[in-house]
Design a protein around this motif. Structure first.
Motif, short mmCIF file in Angstrom:
data_model
loop_
_atom_site.label_atom_id
_atom_site.label_comp_id
_atom_site.label_asym_id
_atom_site.label_seq_id
_atom_site.Cartn_x
_atom_site.Cartn_y
_atom_site.Cartn_z
N PRO A 98 14.32 3.75 -50.46
CA PRO A 98 13.95 3.13 -51.60
C PRO A 98 13.33 4.00 -52.78
O PRO A 98 13.56 4.13 -53.90
N ILE A 99 13.01 5.11 -52.15
CA ILE A 99 12.25 6.34 -53.16
C ILE A 99 13.55 6.96 -53.60
O ILE A 99 13.58 7.49 -54.61
N GLN A 100 14.53 7.25 -52.64
CA GLN A 100 15.65 8.03 -53.11
C GLN A 100 16.29 7.41 -54.04
O GLN A 100 16.80 7.94 -55.22
N ALA A 101 16.45 5.99 -54.21
CA ALA A 101 17.00 5.21 -55.18
C ALA A 101 16.43 5.29 -56.69
O ALA A 101 16.85 5.59 -57.70
N VAL A 102 14.71 5.31 -56.81
CA VAL A 102 14.12 5.75 -57.91
C VAL A 102 14.60 7.38 -58.27
O VAL A 102 14.94 7.43 -59.34
N LEU A 103 14.78 8.14 -57.42
CA LEU A 103 15.00 9.53 -57.67
C LEU A 103 16.30 9.83 -58.51
O LEU A 103 16.52 10.19 -59.36
N GLU A 104 17.35 9.08 -57.80
CA GLU A 104 18.59 8.98 -58.23
C GLU A 104 18.78 8.23 -59.63
O GLU A 104 19.35 8.83 -60.58
N ARG A 105 18.17 7.28 -59.84
CA ARG A 105 18.07 6.45 -61.12
C ARG A 105 17.59 7.60 -62.25
O ARG A 105 17.99 7.50 -63.45
N ALA A 106 16.49 8.30 -61.82
CA ALA A 106 15.88 9.10 -62.85
C ALA A 106 16.32 10.55 -63.29
O ALA A 106 16.07 11.22 -64.03
N ALA A 107 17.29 10.83 -62.12
CA ALA A 107 17.56 12.45 -62.06
C ALA A 107 18.42 12.47 -63.41
O ALA A 107 19.38 11.70 -63.84
N GLY A 108 18.11 13.59 -64.05
CA GLY A 108 18.70 14.12 -65.56
C GLY A 108 17.96 13.40 -66.60
O GLY A 108 18.54 13.93 -67.82
N SER A 109 17.21 12.35 -66.75
CA SER A 109 16.85 11.74 -67.72
C SER A 109 15.31 11.91 -67.85
O SER A 109 14.72 11.90 -69.03
N ILE A 110 14.55 12.11 -66.82
CA ILE A 110 13.14 12.14 -66.70
C ILE A 110 12.77 13.47 -65.89
O ILE A 110 13.22 13.54 -64.84
#
Length: 196
Positions: A98-110
């Motif tokens: 679940p935390i990896q999903a947050v990371l992947e969603r934000a990668a490159g934008s935040i």
């Protein structure tokens, strides 16, 4: 991604490492138990698990104080031995999806940083095996600050290096000490424990 973990509105994300991004609890416990066994000290996993936010040095000092123990070696040597045990098992440590999903969603934008009470060598040893190893702008560890969690130093250092105001950073944490550190830094924090 679980909606309660959403980073919406954050200028930067700060992730604790052990227990938040990666499930390293058992590897950390085994390393510490093996180190202390050489000192004729029995480390119960329940005691260890209740103090997950402490650095290895603080954990050893706390245990010694609580049990009135006399250590045969300096704490720094015990920590180094503990890290050596851990590094041998680093390839076995996996992420919390679940935390990896947050990371992947934000990668490159935040902008994102790891902000951990662990050592850089321990993080690097596990990070190189992870699919998100290149997603972070910065890694701040206990090696970079004078005081570990629950002091706010690790989070404040990460925010300063990312050029972000503390109030604009969102922290992901899994320990009471880490949450206290984020609060002391004036940063909003998400306790990830219910979502792992």
């Amino acid at each position: 991604m679980h909606p309660d973990l959403s980073p919406e509105g954050a200028a930067c994300l700060l992730f604790d490492w052990d227990g938040t991004l990666v499930d390293s609890q058992l590897a950390n416990y085994r390393a510490m138990a093996a180190t202390l066994a050489a000192e004729q000290i029995d480390l119960e996993q329940q005691w260890f698990d209740a103090r997950t936010g402490l650095s290895s040095a603080d954990l050893i000092k706390t245990l010694a104080a609580e049990r009135f123990l006399r250590l045969t070696r300096p704490v720094s040597e015990l920590v180094a031995e503990c890290e050596a045990h851990y590094l041998r098992d680093a390839h076995t440590v996996r992420t919390h999806p679940p935390i990896q999903a947050v990371l992947e969603r934000a990668a490159g934008s935040i902008p994102m940083a790891i902000a951990s009470g662990s050592s850089r060598s321990m993080i690097d040893a596990v990070l190189c095996h992870q699919p998100f190893r290149d997603a972070f702008d910065l890694v701040v560890t206990r090696d970079d600050v004078e005081r570990g969690k629950p002091a706010p130093d690790i989070f404040l250092t990460a925010a300063a290096k990312l050029g972000a105001a503390p109030a604009d950073c969102l922290v992901y944490e899994d320990s009471d000490e880490g949450i206290a550190a984020a609060d002391a830094a004036g940063m909003p924090v998400i306790d990830v424990r219910p979502y792992r």
